[in-house]
Design a protein around this motif. Structure first.
Motif, PDB file in Angstrom:
ATOM      1  N   GLY A  69       0.836  -1.208   0.000  1.00 32.29           N
ATOM      2  CA  GLY A  69       0.000   0.000   0.000  1.00 32.29           C
ATOM      3  C   GLY A  69       0.859   1.242   0.000  1.00 32.29           C
ATOM      4  N   THR A  70       1.119   1.766   1.235  1.00 31.63           N
ATOM      5  CA  THR A  70       1.865   3.029   1.302  1.00 31.63           C
ATOM      6  C   THR A  70       3.132   2.930   2.150  1.00 31.63           C
ATOM      7  OG1 THR A  70       0.575   3.692   3.232  1.00 31.63           O
ATOM      8  CG2 THR A  70      -0.262   4.391   1.086  1.00 31.63           C
ATOM      9  N   GLN A 104       5.573   4.354  -4.285  1.00 29.30           N
ATOM     10  CA  GLN A 104       4.163   4.229  -4.655  1.00 29.30           C
ATOM     11  C   GLN A 104       3.933   4.619  -6.112  1.00 29.30           C
ATOM     12  OE1 GLN A 104       1.310   5.980  -1.778  1.00 29.30           O
ATOM     13  NE2 GLN A 104       2.985   5.864  -0.305  1.00 29.30           N
ATOM     14  N   ASN A 121       2.509   1.959  -8.494  1.00 29.22           N
ATOM     15  CA  ASN A 121       1.111   2.160  -8.896  1.00 29.22           C
ATOM     16  C   ASN A 121       0.988   2.574 -10.361  1.00 29.22           C
ATOM     17  OD1 ASN A 121       0.822   1.843  -6.166  1.00 29.22           O
ATOM     18  ND2 ASN A 121      -0.540   3.605  -5.858  1.00 29.22           N
TER      19      ASN A 121
HETATM   20  C1  LIG Z   1      -0.835   3.229  -4.516  1.00 31.61           C
HETATM   21  O1  LIG Z   1      -1.691   2.077  -4.392  1.00 31.61           O
HETATM   22  C2  LIG Z   1      -2.022   1.716  -3.051  1.00 31.61           C
HETATM   23  C3  LIG Z   1      -2.879   0.480  -3.126  1.00 31.61           C
HETATM   24  O2  LIG Z   1      -2.168  -0.583  -3.689  1.00 31.61           O
HETATM   25  C4  LIG Z   1      -2.730   2.872  -2.368  1.00 31.61           C
HETATM   26  O3  LIG Z   1      -2.981   2.505  -1.031  1.00 31.61           O
HETATM   27  C5  LIG Z   1      -1.882   4.108  -2.434  1.00 31.61           C
HETATM   28  O4  LIG Z   1      -2.581   5.214  -1.882  1.00 31.61           O
HETATM   29  C6  LIG Z   1      -1.485   4.433  -3.858  1.00 31.61           C
HETATM   30  N1  LIG Z   1      -0.568   5.546  -3.852  1.00 31.61           N
HETATM   31  C7  LIG Z   1      -0.546   6.509  -4.767  1.00 31.61           C
HETATM   32  C8  LIG Z   1       0.437   7.612  -4.579  1.00 31.61           C
HETATM   33  O5  LIG Z   1      -1.282   6.473  -5.734  1.00 31.61           O
END
Ligand SMILES: *[C@@H]1O[C@H](CO)[C@@H](O)[C@H](O)[C@H]1NC(C)=O
Ligand SMILES: *[C@@H]1O[C@H](CO)[C@@H](O)[C@H](O)[C@H]1NC(C)=O
Length: 233
Positions: free
Chosen positions: A50-51, A81, A85
């Motif tokens: 996740g984070t 992230q 992501n």
């Molecule tokens: C990246 O994905 C996770 C879930 O897998 C989420 O919790 C997180 O907020 C996302 N971070 C960003 C910066 O998009």
């Protein structure tokens, strides 16, 4: 006794090895899954989830301190992230898109024809079997006499066409008198188990056409000569 040389303390944990594996999978339905694992001395101790970093259940207790320390670094966590992501799945989708035509390409059946190459020597013929426009690349081509593969068959390199299909030239050096009854057999995945067979000297091959042309011109010349002589007499 030799004097003890002072040196760095011998730590059983040295040298140590850290391994990192990170990546993503793009799944059907345009979803994706990313991972970032860290290992110490061959044992996985951390994952990015996740984070933030979390220790794996089987990790030694000190991994907890390591992940808390790493989690203090907000900037790196944001970057990871972003990479997991967005960047990684985008990259993989781009690669899949670029290779799509290759991945979805259906088989292309070959065209084949025969010709004679430049004579390898007096009284000898070079039979050439051309196989062209096929896809995918693997192909089996052999000069045959009936069901007998001809061991003198020479296979060229498989060469690319601009349209991502392939070309192959397969030759056989034979005595001129032994060419009759030979055939070129082509086996390719696009042909559905039915081999293509081209017989040497049959209608349609350039050699056949040349023979017919020579015969026709001989007959015509003969007629002309005959008529000319007859008129003179
Ligand atoms: C990246 O994905 C996770 C879930 O897998 C989420 O919790 C997180 O907020 C996302 N971070 C960003 C910066 O998009
Ligand atoms: C897949 O999802 C990404 C964002 O998650 C989007 O940018 C992209 O256009 C989608 N592709 C398709 C084919 O739906």
């Amino acid at each position: 006794a030799l004097p003890q040389t002072p040196g760095p303390p011998r730590d059983p944990a040295h040298p140590f090895e850290i391994q990192v594996s990170a990546g993503c999978e793009v799944l059907p339905g345009n979803t994706s899954q990313s991972f970032f694992h860290g290992a110490f001395q061959g044992q996985e101790i951390l994952r990015f989830q996740g984070t933030s970093w979390v220790p794996t259940p089987s990790a030694p207790v000190w991994a907890d301190r390591v992940s808390r320390k790493l989690n203090e670094d907000q900037g790196t966590r944001k970057t990871i992230q972003l990479l997991l992501n967005d960047t990684c799945p985008l990259f993989v989708r781009d690669i899949l898109e670029a290779g799509k035509s290759e991945l979805e390409k259906q088989g292309e059946p070959p065209e084949a024809w025969l010709s004679s190459g430049s004579s390898p020597g007096p009284g000898r013929l070079l039979l050439v079997c051309h196989v062209s426009g096929f896809y995918p690349k693997p192909v089996w081509v052999m000069w045959m006499r009936g069901e007998q593969e001809q061991p003198g068959t020479r296979r060229g390199d498989v060469l690319p066409h601009a349209d991502e299909t392939w070309y192959l030239r397969v030759t056989l050096d034979v005595a001129a008198g032994e060419a009759a009854g030979l055939s070129c057999r082509v086996r390719h995945s696009s042909l559905g188990g039915r081999d293509m067979v081209l017989h040497w000297g049959e209608k349609g091959s350039p050699t056949g056409l040349i023979a017919v042309a020579v015969l026709v011109s001989l007959v015509i010349t003969g007629c002309v000569v005959y008529l000319t002589l007859k008129r003179r007499w």
